[in-house]
Design a protein around this motif. Structure first.
Motif, PDB file in Angstrom:
ATOM      1  N   ASN A 144       0.534  -1.193   0.094  1.00  0.00           N
ATOM      2  CA  ASN A 144       0.139   0.079   0.252  1.00  0.00           C
ATOM      3  C   ASN A 144       0.808   1.223   0.028  1.00  0.00           C
ATOM      4  OD1 ASN A 144      -2.360  -1.275  -0.079  1.00  0.00           O
ATOM      5  ND2 ASN A 144      -2.656  -1.434   2.115  1.00  0.00           N
ATOM      6  N   LEU A 145       1.920   1.183   0.638  1.00  0.00           N
ATOM      7  CA  LEU A 145       2.860   2.412   0.875  1.00  0.00           C
ATOM      8  C   LEU A 145       3.454   2.493  -0.409  1.00  0.00           C
ATOM      9  CD1 LEU A 145       4.407   2.470   4.345  1.00  0.00           C
ATOM     10  CD2 LEU A 145       2.709   3.765   3.451  1.00  0.00           C
ATOM     11  N   LEU A 146       3.930   1.420  -0.975  1.00  0.00           N
ATOM     12  CA  LEU A 146       4.921   1.485  -2.175  1.00  0.00           C
ATOM     13  C   LEU A 146       4.005   1.825  -3.467  1.00  0.00           C
ATOM     14  CD1 LEU A 146       6.923  -1.796  -2.254  1.00  0.00           C
ATOM     15  CD2 LEU A 146       7.594   0.477  -1.749  1.00  0.00           C
ATOM     16  N   GLU A 147       2.586   1.760  -3.239  1.00  0.00           N
ATOM     17  CA  GLU A 147       1.749   2.358  -4.466  1.00  0.00           C
ATOM     18  C   GLU A 147       1.546   3.846  -4.280  1.00  0.00           C
ATOM     19  OE1 GLU A 147      -2.925   1.924  -5.352  1.00  0.00           O
ATOM     20  OE2 GLU A 147      -1.999   0.307  -4.698  1.00  0.00           O
ATOM     21  N   ILE A 148       1.720   4.375  -3.395  1.00  0.00           N
ATOM     22  CA  ILE A 148       1.695   5.800  -2.982  1.00  0.00           C
ATOM     23  C   ILE A 148       3.254   6.346  -3.451  1.00  0.00           C
ATOM     24  CG2 ILE A 148       1.793   7.711  -1.491  1.00  0.00           C
ATOM     25  CD1 ILE A 148      -0.551   6.172  -0.085  1.00  0.00           C
ATOM     26  N   ILE A 149       3.856   5.807  -3.147  1.00  0.00           N
ATOM     27  CA  ILE A 149       5.529   6.008  -3.046  1.00  0.00           C
ATOM     28  C   ILE A 149       5.929   6.396  -4.619  1.00  0.00           C
ATOM     29  CG2 ILE A 149       7.717   5.593  -2.950  1.00  0.00           C
ATOM     30  CD1 ILE A 149       7.164   4.646  -0.278  1.00  0.00           C
TER      31      ILE A 149
END
Length: 151
Positions: A144-149
Motif C-alpha cells: 500500500n505504501l509502495l503504491e503511493i510512493i
C-alpha cells in the motif's frame, strides 16, 4: 548426521539473514507515537485553513519542524527506506499531501471548507497507511505504501 543438520541450519540462517527482501525495520513505538501525533496535529491545523495562513504560520512551522525531525529519525533507522520515502512523499510541496497542502494554503491565504475536507481525507488515509505499516510490517501494508510512493 548431527554435523549435517548443523551445517544445514547454519546455511538456512545465512540465507534468511542475507535476503534483502526480508529486511524491514522492526516495530518502533517512538515512530508509531510520533506519526499518530503528527496525524492529529496536521488534521487539527487543517481545520483552521479557513483563516488566513499568517494566523497559523507559527503552528504550521512548528509542525513542519516536528515532521523534519521525525524524517531525520526515520532516515537513520536501518532497513527503513520505505517509511523514509513515504515521509518524503508526504512532505513534498509538489504533491497533494501535507507539504503541498500547506504550500497551497500559503499561496491562497485561505481555503474553502470543501477543499479542506477532501484534502483531509487524502492526508488522513496516507498517514493511516504509514501507521498501519509501522504496526504490522506485513506485505499488504508495505505494498500500500509502495503504491503511493511510486505514483
Amino acid at each position: 548426521m548431527k554435523t549435517l543438520k548443523i551445517k544445514l541450519l547454519l546455511l538456512t540462517m545465512i540465507a534468511i539473514t542475507s535476503c534483502q527482501s526480508l529486511k524491514t525495520a522492526l516495530f518502533d513505538h517512538y515512530s508509531y507515537q510520533k506519526t499518530t501525533a503528527v496525524k492529529v496535529e496536521t488534521l487539527l491545523l487543517m481545520d483552521k485553513s479557513a483563516f488566513a495562513y499568517e494566523t497559523q504560520k507559527e503552528k504550521i512551522e512548528k509542525l513542519l519542524l516536528e515532521i523534519d525531525q521525525l524524517k531525520e529519525y526515520e532516515k537513520n533507522k536501518p532497513n527503513n527506506e520505505i517509511t523514509y520515502e513515504m515521509w518524503n512523499v508526504l512532505t513534498d510541496k509538489e504533491k497533494n499531501l501535507i507539504g503541498g497542502y500547506f504550500k497551497f494554503w500559503k499561496e491562497k491565504q485561505t481555503l474553502s471548507p470543501q477543499f479542506t475536507a477532501e484534502a483531509k481525507k487524502q492526508i488522513s488515509e496516507a498517514l493511516d497507511l504509514l501507521i498501519q505499516y509501522e504496526v504490522k510490517k506485513d506485505r499488504t501494508s508495505k505494498d500500500n505504501l509502495l503504491e503511493i510512493i511510486t505514483q
